[in-house]
Scaffold this active site. Structure first.
Site, mmCIF file in Angstrom:
data_model
loop_
_atom_site.group_PDB
_atom_site.id
_atom_site.type_symbol
_atom_site.label_atom_id
_atom_site.label_comp_id
_atom_site.label_asym_id
_atom_site.label_seq_id
_atom_site.Cartn_x
_atom_site.Cartn_y
_atom_site.Cartn_z
ATOM 1 N N ASP A 57 0.848 -1.195 0.000
ATOM 2 C CA ASP A 57 0.000 0.000 0.000
ATOM 3 C C ASP A 57 0.882 1.243 0.000
ATOM 4 O OD1 ASP A 57 -2.280 -1.485 0.166
ATOM 5 O OD2 ASP A 57 -2.926 -0.730 2.125
ATOM 6 N N LYS A 114 -7.931 0.725 -5.310
ATOM 7 C CA LYS A 114 -9.129 0.179 -4.677
ATOM 8 C C LYS A 114 -10.398 0.897 -5.126
ATOM 9 C CE LYS A 114 -6.873 -1.131 -0.308
ATOM 10 N NZ LYS A 114 -6.894 -2.597 -0.339
ATOM 11 N N GLY A 186 -5.356 -2.797 8.666
ATOM 12 C CA GLY A 186 -5.085 -1.642 9.515
ATOM 13 C C GLY A 186 -4.924 -1.962 10.982
ATOM 14 N N ARG A 198 -6.380 -20.214 6.835
ATOM 15 C CA ARG A 198 -6.601 -21.591 7.288
ATOM 16 C C ARG A 198 -7.978 -22.087 6.856
ATOM 17 N NH1 ARG A 198 -3.159 -24.335 10.360
ATOM 18 N NH2 ARG A 198 -1.608 -23.237 11.608
ATOM 19 N N GLY A 247 -3.231 -7.225 8.112
ATOM 20 C CA GLY A 247 -2.616 -7.388 9.419
ATOM 21 C C GLY A 247 -1.181 -7.866 9.377
ATOM 22 N N GLY A 268 -0.341 -3.691 3.922
ATOM 23 C CA GLY A 268 -0.992 -2.386 3.879
ATOM 24 C C GLY A 268 -0.268 -1.398 4.757
ATOM 25 N N SER A 269 -0.821 -1.171 5.941
ATOM 26 C CA SER A 269 -0.265 -0.183 6.857
ATOM 27 C C SER A 269 1.078 -0.629 7.429
ATOM 28 C CB SER A 269 -1.251 0.037 8.009
ATOM 29 O OG SER A 269 -2.582 0.030 7.524
#
Lengths: 327, 204
Positions: A57, A114, A186, A198, A247, A268-269
């Site tokens: 990101d 996005k 995030g 999983r 995450g 991402g973050s």
């Protein structure tokens, strides 16, 4: 295991794309009569080329360059990273076209962007800007509570999030050419990404040992088209590439998701909310390639500085959990 | 005689190439380390992101050993990003990007455009019978070739600059702009495996 991309015999193939000769801007001077853009093979094939890679990101051209220099296979252009969307609240939308143009011009690797779930006009705009992949993403505020975008109507390919196999297959039935497990964007907390990966892999394994007569009931339970269920049962994998997202904050997070069966990683973050983005980005790239080699992961995990501050997913109210968006 | 072909497994569609190379006398292994490089008779550089592959070659110190093997005559096949890695000169690359070299050609990266311009078509190629399906994904083309390079396939073009060269061979090095590995048609891989068999026979 070899999966043959027999597009013509696939119910969910899309050959609706215009031929190149009609679209002379797109393929310079090509006169071949039978050249076709936007086929399932071209869309899914693009994701195949990203495998084993990290998609990052970025919110500015400068960040995009840092990502490219660190070895990212693609960047995701967006206005705010998910961690900031969480803090700032409000409606999260497609990014400003100027910002996306700036990022497209800054790097030579593929650029994704996005669109809100169901917002087909945002997707049309992104296609017109020339982005290489559209992420119909739960991180943005959904624009339609009943329908996802009909992705067969586009030349640009789509990646969609999924928390389980049924959701993945419904997105593929709508034309998604790539799937990513959703995780919880995030948060810097890998627990939901683990749960979703999983879940998808375990449901695929169950299908691959199911009897043929059981597949009809399985399709009903998964709320997915029978043809796709049968295809997964036979192949033992999704018919499109499966990445992970939501995450991932450390090299070890990325490597764990790869060992759990992801074919690549969205971060991402986790990169630009950390202390040393360039070094962390390069470390996550290396850990993804050598995901099965603890010596390499140990080596690249040293001296990375602060990871992003994490959030406990169980403490998030339901309204702030993105993975529940989409169905 | 059993031959061992490695697929460079730093990033990209490694599994598809590995599957397409399968034959009774071929052992296919993934190559990410120098010890694995030492075991192989030939190498495939897969489709992927050439900037990423180039960077990881440096990080994991594989660049020099592979370049040395190429100079020593090891057969190599590169598709798309792999073609870029085999070019002596690359246009429109990232400033830090370096190819391995080997084929006397100039390759233009992303020459056919962005993903919305990516396409598939049927293509005639020297060395294989009939037309083969060819998938071009943000594909490069060969801008020009040296005297020792054989052009195996071209796409017709009405541009003044002429037809687009999309498959070439120089000695034991083979490169295609397109991705035969994701089509299920294995003729290009069969062609490469026979090149490898010849090279191995000559050596022994």
């Amino acid at each position: 295991m070899w999966i043959q991309y027999d597009v013509k015999n696939t119910v969910y193939s899309s050959d609706k794309g215009p031929t190149v000769s009609e679209n002379t801007n797109s393929t310079p001077g090509l006169t071949s009569e039978n050249a076709t853009v936007g086929t399932a093979r071209v869309k899914r094939g693009m994701a195949e080329m990203l495998k084993g890679g990290v998609i990052m990101d970025v919110v500015t051209p400068e960040q995009a360059k840092i990502a490219e220099d660190a070895g990212a296979v693609a960047v995701m252009a967006l206005e705010r990273v998910p961690a900031d969307i969480r803090v700032e609240g409000g409606v999260a939308r497609m990014s400003d076209p100027d910002m996306i143009d700036g990022i497209i011009n800054a790097v030579s690797i593929p650029v994704m962007a996005k669109a809100r779930i169901g917002h087909f006009v945002e997707a049309q705009v992104l296609q017109s800007l020339g982005v290489d992949y559209v992420d119909e993403s739960e991180v943005l505020t959904p624009a339609d509570e009943a329908h996802h975008i009909d992705k067969f109507g586009f030349t640009v390919p789509f990646v969609c999030g999924a928390t389980n196999l049924g959701e993945a297959l419904r997105r593929i039935a709508e034309g998604a050419a790539m799937i990513r497990s959703k995780g919880e964007a995030g948060t810097g907390n890998v627990v939901e990404a683990t749960r979703h990966m999983r879940s998808i892999r375990s449901e695929i394994r169950q299908l691959s040992v199911a009897g043929e007569e059981e597949l009809y009931a399985a399709a009903k339970e998964l709320r997915a088209p029978y043809e796709l269920v049968a295809e997964v049962a036979k192949a033992g994998k999704l018919p499109v590439v499966l990445f992970t997202a939501g995450g991932i904050a450390t090299p070890a997070d990325a490597a764990m998701m790869m060992q759990l069966g992801a074919e690549g990683v969205f971060v991402g973050s986790g990169i630009f909310k950390s202390g040393d983005p360039a070094q962390r980005a390069a470390a996550i790239v290396k850990a993804t390639t050598f995901h099965d080699d603890p010596d390499v992961i140990a080596q690249v995990s040293r001296g990375l500085g602060e990871a992003m501050v994490g959030l406990n997913v169980t403490e998030l109210p339901a309204s702030q959990r993105y993975a529940g968006r989409g169905w | 005689m059993k031959i061992t072909i490695g697929v460079l497994a730093l990033q990209g569609d490694v599994r598809e190439h590995s599957a397409a190379l399968e034959q009774p006398d071929v052992q296919v292994i993934s190559v990410r380390r120098r010890t694995e490089l030492a075991q192989i008779d030939a190498l495939v550089i897969p489709g992927g992101e050439s900037t990423t592959i180039s960077r990881l070659l440096d990080v994991f110190e594989l660049r020099e050993p592979i370049a040395d093997r190429i100079k020593a005559g090891m057969p190599v096949y590169g598709s798309c990003a792999g073609m870029i890695m085999l070019a002596n000169q690359v246009l429109d690359g990232h400033p830090d990007q370096r190819s391995l070299g080997g084929i006397d050609m100039v390759v233009r990266r992303n020459a056919f455009g962005r993903q919305i311009d990516s396409f598939e078509t049927m293509l005639d190629m020297k060395g294989v019978t009939g037309s083969i399906p060819a998938v071009f994904i943000r594909a490069p083309w060969v801008e020009s070739t040296g005297p020792d390079v054989e052009q195996l396939a071209v796409l017709e073009s009405d541009e003044p600059s002429g037809d687009r060269i999309v498959a070439v061979r120089q000695g034991s090095l083979l490169a295609t702009s397109f991705h035969p590995e994701i089509t299920g048609d294995r003729q290009v891989h069969h062609y490469f495996v026979s090149m490898v068999r010849e090279a191995v026979k000559e050596k022994s």
